[in-house]
Design an enzyme around this catalytic site. Sequence first.
Site, PDB file in Angstrom:
ATOM      1  N   LYS A   1       0.751  -7.647  12.619  1.00  0.00           N
ATOM      2  CA  LYS A   1      -0.309  -6.741  12.151  1.00  0.00           C
ATOM      3  C   LYS A   1      -1.585  -7.196  12.842  1.00  0.00           C
ATOM      4  O   LYS A   1      -1.980  -8.352  12.734  1.00  0.00           O
ATOM      5  CB  LYS A   1      -0.454  -6.809  10.638  1.00  0.00           C
TER       6      LYS A   1
ATOM      7  N   THR B   1       1.828  -4.423   4.229  1.00  0.00           N
ATOM      8  CA  THR B   1       1.740  -4.682   5.676  1.00  0.00           C
ATOM      9  C   THR B   1       1.164  -6.058   5.989  1.00  0.00           C
ATOM     10  O   THR B   1       1.338  -6.568   7.092  1.00  0.00           O
ATOM     11  CB  THR B   1       0.839  -3.621   6.342  1.00  0.00           C
ATOM     12  N   ASP B   2       0.474  -6.681   5.038  1.00  0.00           N
ATOM     13  CA  ASP B   2      -0.161  -7.978   5.336  1.00  0.00           C
ATOM     14  C   ASP B   2       0.837  -9.026   5.820  1.00  0.00           C
ATOM     15  O   ASP B   2       0.537  -9.789   6.735  1.00  0.00           O
ATOM     16  CB  ASP B   2      -0.873  -8.536   4.088  1.00  0.00           C
TER      17      ASP B   2
ATOM     18  N   THR C   1       0.817  -1.217   0.000  1.00  0.00           N
ATOM     19  CA  THR C   1       0.000   0.000   0.000  1.00  0.00           C
ATOM     20  C   THR C   1       0.844   1.257   0.000  1.00  0.00           C
ATOM     21  O   THR C   1       0.461   2.287  -0.555  1.00  0.00           O
ATOM     22  CB  THR C   1      -0.940  -0.013   1.226  1.00  0.00           C
TER      23      THR C   1
ATOM     24  N   SER D   1       1.770  -7.732  -0.714  1.00  0.00           N
ATOM     25  CA  SER D   1       2.600  -8.673   0.062  1.00  0.00           C
ATOM     26  C   SER D   1       1.902  -9.990   0.368  1.00  0.00           C
ATOM     27  O   SER D   1       2.549 -10.952   0.792  1.00  0.00           O
ATOM     28  CB  SER D   1       3.062  -8.022   1.362  1.00  0.00           C
TER      29      SER D   1
ATOM     30  N   GLU E   1      -1.939 -28.121  29.944  1.00  0.00           N
ATOM     31  CA  GLU E   1      -2.853 -29.290  29.832  1.00  0.00           C
ATOM     32  C   GLU E   1      -2.171 -30.390  28.999  1.00  0.00           C
ATOM     33  O   GLU E   1      -2.484 -31.557  29.124  1.00  0.00           O
ATOM     34  CB  GLU E   1      -4.155 -28.862  29.150  1.00  0.00           C
TER      35      GLU E   1
ATOM     36  N   TYR F   1      -8.020   1.453  -3.890  1.00  0.00           N
ATOM     37  CA  TYR F   1      -6.674   1.718  -4.424  1.00  0.00           C
ATOM     38  C   TYR F   1      -6.069   0.401  -4.870  1.00  0.00           C
ATOM     39  O   TYR F   1      -6.575  -0.678  -4.572  1.00  0.00           O
ATOM     40  CB  TYR F   1      -5.785   2.358  -3.348  1.00  0.00           C
TER      41      TYR F   1
END
Length: 330
Positions: A167, A94-95, A15, A61, A287, A28
Amino acid sequence: MNKKPKIHILATGGTIAGAGETSVGAVYEPGKMNINDILKLIPAINEIADISGEQFINIGSQDITATLWLKLARHIRKYLASDEVDGIVITHGTDTIEETAYFLNLIIPFSKPVVLTGSMRPTTAYSTDGPANLFNAILVASSKNSIGKGVLVTANEKIFNAHGVSKIATTHIDAFADCSYGPVGYVNGADVEFQRSVKKIHTVKSVFAKTLPKSLPEVVILYSYAGINTMLFDACIKAQVNGIVFAGTGNGNVPKPFLSKVKKAREKNIHIVRASRMLRGEVVTGELSDEKLGTIASGALIPQKAKILLQLALTITNDLLQIREIFKYY
Ligand code: DGL
């Protein structure tokens, strides 16, 4: 007069390189702008560092791959080996920025700063965060305080280490956090301040940084939920994957129907990492006992990073005890 640091920028898309139809709309396309167009928006950075920019790739990404990671790593190692480069900035979607950062954190054998950044708004938007994030990333990469800190991610004036950052928001500007330990530092104006350093092994001390693997073993992530059946787990065993990261509930809990499947996977030499859907805290014995199950606890690594560490571990060993040690220290 002090010489300005030489910072090389490798742009990969996302982005921050995005262009929208208007400056106010949400629509976009990522990866439409060239890094040199973005650098023109922050001319003051040239007082801080000598910048060179390179459009390495220009993708969303979500489309990054292990092949591109290895190509990027080879590129970075070449630049950092040169006295002509004091630090690297990578602009990135950013992903998956947290995954690329953690992968590089494990395989870059240099203490020179490597800083990733991105943006949640396209650079054509009136509310863009891209130019400021890029300015700050170059500041961080130019700072002597950043040397030896491992690969870093910076956004919204916060500095995160690659081990802990994730993120945590789909579209909000303030989308990054280290939910377990918080930022390692902040950018205040032109000051780069670190509040803590990270004990986990990275970069020059990483055993994985000696030689780049040609490829990464197949490791998949399965996400647990109420009522999950073993269909996908069975398919992974049948497909003879090299490893499975099980993103369990709570403290990496695995539903009872899977326990016999874990045993079967281990008999076929498939390694299983017990991770968690949780964003905060460490997966430890509770556990379930990893000793009894023959599994590996992910510690504070979120599933998508545990997967990267298991992939790299499997490039040097298949021994369960050695892999457990690796998860303890990386
Ligand atoms: N396509 C997403 C990516 O490249 C856009 C998200 C962003 O960069 O903020 O990761």
